[in-house]
Write a protein that holds these residues in place. Structure first.
Motif, PDB file in Angstrom:
ATOM      1  N   LEU A 233      -3.165   4.397 -20.634  1.00 34.78           N
ATOM      2  CA  LEU A 233      -3.499   5.104 -19.396  1.00 34.78           C
ATOM      3  C   LEU A 233      -4.729   4.474 -18.741  1.00 34.78           C
ATOM      4  CD1 LEU A 233      -3.013   7.450 -17.452  1.00 34.78           C
ATOM      5  CD2 LEU A 233      -4.468   8.876 -18.920  1.00 34.78           C
ATOM      6  N   GLY A 234      -5.685   4.045 -19.545  1.00 33.68           N
ATOM      7  CA  GLY A 234      -6.871   3.377 -19.006  1.00 33.68           C
ATOM      8  C   GLY A 234      -6.528   2.088 -18.295  1.00 33.68           C
ATOM      9  N   VAL A 235      -5.533   1.355 -18.823  1.00 33.57           N
ATOM     10  CA  VAL A 235      -5.102   0.109 -18.172  1.00 33.57           C
ATOM     11  C   VAL A 235      -4.457   0.414 -16.819  1.00 33.57           C
ATOM     12  CG1 VAL A 235      -3.472  -1.822 -18.319  1.00 33.57           C
ATOM     13  CG2 VAL A 235      -4.844  -1.193 -20.313  1.00 33.57           C
ATOM     14  N   VAL A 236      -3.553   1.395 -16.784  1.00 32.11           N
ATOM     15  CA  VAL A 236      -2.866   1.737 -15.532  1.00 32.11           C
ATOM     16  C   VAL A 236      -3.858   2.209 -14.471  1.00 32.11           C
ATOM     17  CG1 VAL A 236      -1.204   3.299 -14.462  1.00 32.11           C
ATOM     18  CG2 VAL A 236      -0.693   2.283 -16.687  1.00 32.11           C
ATOM     19  N   LEU A 237      -4.731   3.144 -14.848  1.00 29.17           N
ATOM     20  CA  LEU A 237      -5.709   3.657 -13.880  1.00 29.17           C
ATOM     21  C   LEU A 237      -6.704   2.574 -13.480  1.00 29.17           C
ATOM     22  CD1 LEU A 237      -6.438   7.246 -15.280  1.00 29.17           C
ATOM     23  CD2 LEU A 237      -4.975   6.583 -13.355  1.00 29.17           C
ATOM     24  N   GLY A 238      -7.048   1.711 -14.425  1.00 29.05           N
ATOM     25  CA  GLY A 238      -7.967   0.618 -14.088  1.00 29.05           C
ATOM     26  C   GLY A 238      -7.386  -0.301 -13.038  1.00 29.05           C
ATOM     27  N   LEU A 239      -6.095  -0.646 -13.176  1.00 28.03           N
ATOM     28  CA  LEU A 239      -5.460  -1.542 -12.210  1.00 28.03           C
ATOM     29  C   LEU A 239      -5.229  -0.865 -10.864  1.00 28.03           C
ATOM     30  CD1 LEU A 239      -2.800  -3.283 -14.496  1.00 28.03           C
ATOM     31  CD2 LEU A 239      -4.809  -4.359 -13.471  1.00 28.03           C
TER      32      LEU A 239
ATOM     33  N   LEU B  11       2.454  -3.971 -16.943  1.00 28.96           N
ATOM     34  CA  LEU B  11       3.629  -4.076 -16.081  1.00 28.96           C
ATOM     35  C   LEU B  11       3.754  -2.854 -15.174  1.00 28.96           C
ATOM     36  CD1 LEU B  11       6.239  -5.453 -18.644  1.00 28.96           C
ATOM     37  CD2 LEU B  11       5.006  -6.732 -16.894  1.00 28.96           C
ATOM     38  N   LEU B  12       3.604  -1.655 -15.746  1.00 34.09           N
ATOM     39  CA  LEU B  12       3.737  -0.438 -14.942  1.00 34.09           C
ATOM     40  C   LEU B  12       2.598  -0.309 -13.928  1.00 34.09           C
ATOM     41  CD1 LEU B  12       4.907   2.120 -17.652  1.00 34.09           C
ATOM     42  CD2 LEU B  12       6.238   1.231 -15.737  1.00 34.09           C
ATOM     43  N   GLY B  13       1.385  -0.602 -14.356  1.00 35.54           N
ATOM     44  CA  GLY B  13       0.260  -0.531 -13.432  1.00 35.54           C
ATOM     45  C   GLY B  13       0.409  -1.507 -12.284  1.00 35.54           C
ATOM     46  N   SER B  14       0.871  -2.716 -12.595  1.00 38.70           N
ATOM     47  CA  SER B  14       1.082  -3.713 -11.549  1.00 38.70           C
ATOM     48  C   SER B  14       2.188  -3.276 -10.595  1.00 38.70           C
ATOM     49  CB  SER B  14       1.448  -5.065 -12.180  1.00 38.70           C
ATOM     50  OG  SER B  14       0.392  -5.545 -12.991  1.00 38.70           O
ATOM     51  N   LEU B  15       3.235  -2.651 -11.152  1.00 37.26           N
ATOM     52  CA  LEU B  15       4.330  -2.162 -10.305  1.00 37.26           C
ATOM     53  C   LEU B  15       3.854  -1.070  -9.357  1.00 37.26           C
ATOM     54  CD1 LEU B  15       7.339  -2.062  -9.573  1.00 37.26           C
ATOM     55  CD2 LEU B  15       7.656  -0.432 -11.444  1.00 37.26           C
ATOM     56  N   VAL B  16       3.060  -0.132  -9.875  1.00 39.73           N
ATOM     57  CA  VAL B  16       2.535   0.943  -9.029  1.00 39.73           C
ATOM     58  C   VAL B  16       1.640   0.368  -7.932  1.00 39.73           C
ATOM     59  CG1 VAL B  16       1.061   2.991  -8.988  1.00 39.73           C
ATOM     60  CG2 VAL B  16       2.700   2.685 -10.846  1.00 39.73           C
ATOM     61  N   ALA B  17       0.756  -0.570  -8.304  1.00 46.14           N
ATOM     62  CA  ALA B  17      -0.128  -1.192  -7.314  1.00 46.14           C
ATOM     63  C   ALA B  17       0.677  -1.928  -6.257  1.00 46.14           C
ATOM     64  CB  ALA B  17      -1.111  -2.142  -8.005  1.00 46.14           C
ATOM     65  N   ALA B  18       1.741  -2.621  -6.682  1.00 49.08           N
ATOM     66  CA  ALA B  18       2.572  -3.365  -5.734  1.00 49.08           C
ATOM     67  C   ALA B  18       3.256  -2.425  -4.747  1.00 49.08           C
ATOM     68  CB  ALA B  18       3.611  -4.187  -6.491  1.00 49.08           C
ATOM     69  N   VAL B  19       3.779  -1.293  -5.241  1.00 45.07           N
ATOM     70  CA  VAL B  19       4.457  -0.335  -4.358  1.00 45.07           C
ATOM     71  C   VAL B  19       3.474   0.272  -3.365  1.00 45.07           C
ATOM     72  CG1 VAL B  19       5.658   1.885  -4.297  1.00 45.07           C
ATOM     73  CG2 VAL B  19       6.277   0.179  -6.021  1.00 45.07           C
ATOM     74  N   LEU B  20       2.310   0.697  -3.842  1.00 44.60           N
ATOM     75  CA  LEU B  20       1.307   1.282  -2.942  1.00 44.60           C
ATOM     76  C   LEU B  20       0.854   0.269  -1.890  1.00 44.60           C
ATOM     77  CD1 LEU B  20      -0.912   3.312  -5.449  1.00 44.60           C
ATOM     78  CD2 LEU B  20       0.751   4.208  -3.806  1.00 44.60           C
ATOM     79  N   ALA B  21       0.588  -0.963  -2.332  1.00 49.35           N
ATOM     80  CA  ALA B  21       0.150  -1.992  -1.389  1.00 49.35           C
ATOM     81  C   ALA B  21       1.235  -2.293  -0.372  1.00 49.35           C
ATOM     82  CB  ALA B  21      -0.244  -3.263  -2.146  1.00 49.35           C
ATOM     83  N   SER B  22       2.493  -2.301  -0.808  1.00 50.68           N
ATOM     84  CA  SER B  22       3.601  -2.558   0.114  1.00 50.68           C
ATOM     85  C   SER B  22       3.668  -1.499   1.202  1.00 50.68           C
ATOM     86  CB  SER B  22       4.924  -2.605  -0.658  1.00 50.68           C
ATOM     87  OG  SER B  22       4.919  -3.649  -1.619  1.00 50.68           O
ATOM     88  N   VAL B  23       3.490  -0.235   0.807  1.00 50.42           N
ATOM     89  CA  VAL B  23       3.507   0.847   1.794  1.00 50.42           C
ATOM     90  C   VAL B  23       2.366   0.677   2.789  1.00 50.42           C
ATOM     91  CG1 VAL B  23       3.239   3.333   2.107  1.00 50.42           C
ATOM     92  CG2 VAL B  23       4.661   2.457   0.239  1.00 50.42           C
ATOM     93  N   LEU B  24       1.173   0.391   2.283  1.00 50.57           N
ATOM     94  CA  LEU B  24       0.009   0.239   3.164  1.00 50.57           C
ATOM     95  C   LEU B  24       0.164  -0.962   4.089  1.00 50.57           C
ATOM     96  CD1 LEU B  24      -2.836   0.984   0.583  1.00 50.57           C
ATOM     97  CD2 LEU B  24      -2.053   2.471   2.437  1.00 50.57           C
ATOM     98  N   LEU B  25       0.658  -2.068   3.548  1.00 44.93           N
ATOM     99  CA  LEU B  25       0.817  -3.265   4.365  1.00 44.93           C
ATOM    100  C   LEU B  25       1.920  -3.089   5.405  1.00 44.93           C
ATOM    101  CD1 LEU B  25       0.431  -5.962   1.586  1.00 44.93           C
ATOM    102  CD2 LEU B  25      -1.157  -5.551   3.459  1.00 44.93           C
ATOM    103  N   ARG B  26       2.980  -2.380   5.040  1.00 46.61           N
ATOM    104  CA  ARG B  26       4.057  -2.141   5.992  1.00 46.61           C
ATOM    105  C   ARG B  26       3.573  -1.356   7.207  1.00 46.61           C
ATOM    106  NH1 ARG B  26       8.523  -5.169   6.484  1.00 46.61           N
ATOM    107  NH2 ARG B  26       9.651  -5.392   4.534  1.00 46.61           N
ATOM    108  N   THR B  27       2.660  -0.424   6.990  1.00 48.40           N
ATOM    109  CA  THR B  27       2.148   0.364   8.108  1.00 48.40           C
ATOM    110  C   THR B  27       1.334  -0.494   9.069  1.00 48.40           C
ATOM    111  OG1 THR B  27       0.136   1.000   6.899  1.00 48.40           O
ATOM    112  CG2 THR B  27       2.054   2.430   6.670  1.00 48.40           C
ATOM    113  N   ARG B  28       0.831  -1.627   8.580  1.00 45.57           N
ATOM    114  CA  ARG B  28       0.028  -2.516   9.424  1.00 45.57           C
ATOM    115  C   ARG B  28       0.822  -3.743   9.862  1.00 45.57           C
ATOM    116  NH1 ARG B  28      -4.346  -0.080  10.995  1.00 45.57           N
ATOM    117  NH2 ARG B  28      -5.531  -2.013  11.049  1.00 45.57           N
ATOM    118  N   ASN B  29       2.119  -3.792   9.533  1.00 53.50           N
ATOM    119  CA  ASN B  29       2.890  -5.020   9.706  1.00 53.50           C
ATOM    120  C   ASN B  29       2.992  -5.450  11.159  1.00 53.50           C
ATOM    121  OD1 ASN B  29       4.480  -7.070   8.325  1.00 53.50           O
ATOM    122  ND2 ASN B  29       6.177  -6.278   9.556  1.00 53.50           N
ATOM    123  N   ALA B  30       3.189  -4.512  12.085  1.00 49.44           N
ATOM    124  CA  ALA B  30       3.323  -4.879  13.501  1.00 49.44           C
ATOM    125  C   ALA B  30       2.052  -5.557  14.005  1.00 49.44           C
ATOM    126  CB  ALA B  30       3.625  -3.634  14.323  1.00 49.44           C
TER     127      ALA B  30
END
Length: 463
Positions: free
Chosen positions: A307-313, A382-401
């Protein structure tokens, strides 16, 4: 008394040569990131569907035992192939220091502070979770690293037109991040030292340096020497990847007069595809193969170490990098680029929470006597990186235009001269004066030619 020079705009648009180098580097890293993603997926499928064969291949030992190099394939990829990855990281760090974003100490302070905060905060998050939950604190360094290739692969997948200023910031963050990761590995994960082997490694590095200073060229000289230095470093007790970093830092990365590319840039162009296309994906193939089940995923979110690894990432990286950049801008004279906004910085900070290559490596080093926990930590990475990737994708998509408009503006070249129009705005004053002078001279020549033509016509008419 003149005022001290102010810092450049924070996340300013790089110069045209720097943007072109950045594009070349990111193109290779993005392709490598795609291969890295594919290798990780293959590893997970292989380990979960055919676990017995995966372990047999991963644990197969190769190499001369008499030289202390009877290693499993997993260790060959982690200690051997990753030395190539860290060699490229060393060259890139050297180039950044002498010709890139880090050459100006005042400007370099911004990404250095951001990267440092982006490593300290995840470590503190991990320690807090494990001190409260009664877990092991040995894995504090696991969530501190960012995987630039994986992050850029995510950018390619979601198709965002990230502006060059943010791309440069992400790459510079990763370079500084790699430097601190190297220091962490060298200082905290060094076993009992074999001083004879360590002395031999330093002697080999000295020979490497002297050959470079003498201008000796030829891969057939440096590759065998690099292998010897790596083998000695491995047997010394210091992690063998340090040898790759040291040799990368020795290459000259500034250009002499008449040089199109420095030796470091030439070598980097040759070795980077090998690192991104072969070394790192093979490491992922034999390191990311962990058994994933419903109970295993539940354990990731209930055991303090994982859990520390996931929250840390996910949390530590985003808050650390964003907080560090805001503090650096708040307490210096630096200002955020007018074209960007703080949500852009937070999106990139979240993207930096993708920790893969170095995080997996540190996970193995942190728990050498507990393979079960090491595998659980890998799953957490792997799970922490996946969560970070999904969150970043959502944030970047909102700024994509907005990103798409900025990218179009940066690359527009209406006159077709090969230089983006944006780089021809605000030329130095003497360039404008010279252009005006040449225009005046051309007008004078035209006036004289027209006067001579009129005089000739008048002579013809009188005749």
């Amino acid at each position: 008394m003149p005022a001290p020079p102010s810092l450049p705009k924070f996340l300013h648009r790089p110069s045209l040569p720097e943007r072109r180098h950045l594009a070349d580097a990111l193109r290779t890293e993005t392709v490598g990131g795609m291969l890295l993603l594919a290798a990780a997926v293959v590893a997970l499928v292989w380990a979960n569907a055919f676990g017995g064969s995966y372990e047999q291949v991963r644990d197969l030992h190769l190499g001369p035992a008499v030289l202390g190099l009877d290693l499993s394939i997993e260790h060959w990829t982690a200690d051997g192939l990753l030395a190539v990855f860290f060699f490229v990281a060393g060259v890139e760090l050297k180039r950044e220091l002498v010709a890139g974003e880090l050459r100006d100490r005042r400007a370099a302070a911004l990404p250095v502070i951001a990267a440092l905060c982006g490593m300290v905060t995840p470590a503190l998050v991990y320690l807090a979770v494990n001190l409260v939950g009664g877990g092991s604190t040995d894995g504090w360094a696991v969530p501190t690293a960012t995987d630039i290739a994986f992050a850029l692969a995510v950018l390619a997948v979601i198709g965002t037109s990230l502006p060059s200023a943010l791309r440069a910031f992400l790459l510079t963050l990763a370079v500084v991040d790699d430097l601190f990761a190297i220091l962490i590995i060298a200082v905290f994960f060094t076993s009992d030292l074999n001083f004879a082997a360590l002395g031999g490694a330093f002697a080999g590095l000295l020979v490497f340096h002297l050959l470079l200073r003498a201008g000796v060229r030829g891969w057939y000289v440096y590759v065998p020497l690099a292998v010897v230095v790596w083998a000695l470093m491995y047997n010394s007790g210091v992690h063998a990847t340090i040898a790759g970093v040291a040799m990368g830092l020795m290459l000259r990365c500034h250009r002499h007069e008449g040089e199109e590319l420095s030796p470091g840039e030439r070598v980097e162009h040759l070795v980077r595809p090998l690192s991104a296309g072969i070394a790192v994906p093979l490491f992922a193939l034999f390191s990311a193969g962990v058994v994933m089940s419903v109970s295993a995923v539940e354990d990731v979110f209930t055991r303090p170490e994982t859990l520390g690894v996931v929250l840390g990432l996910v949390v530590g990286k985003a808050l650390g990098i964003f907080g560090g950049t805001w503090l650096a801008a708040r307490f210096t004279r630096a200002e955020l680029n007018d074209e960007l906004a703080w949500p852009d910085v937070f999106a990139v900070a979240t993207l930096a929470g993708i920790g893969f290559t170095v995080s997996l490596l540190i996970g193995e080093l942190a728990f050498p006597d507990d393979p079960g926990l090491a595998d659980e930590v890998k799953a957490a990475v792997l799970l922490g990186s996946l969560v970070a990737a999904v969150l970043a994708s959502v944030l970047l998509r909102t700024r994509n235009a907005k990103y798409a408009r900025m990218w179009s503006e940066e690359t527009r070249d209406e006159d077709g001269d090969g230089i983006p129009d944006i780089d021809q705005v605000g030329l130095p004053e003497y360039h404008l004066r010279m252009a005006a002078m040449y225009e005046t001279r051309a007008a004078e020549h035209r006036r004289r030619a027209e006067a001579a033509a009129r005089a000739s016509d008048e002579d013809d008419s009188r005749a």
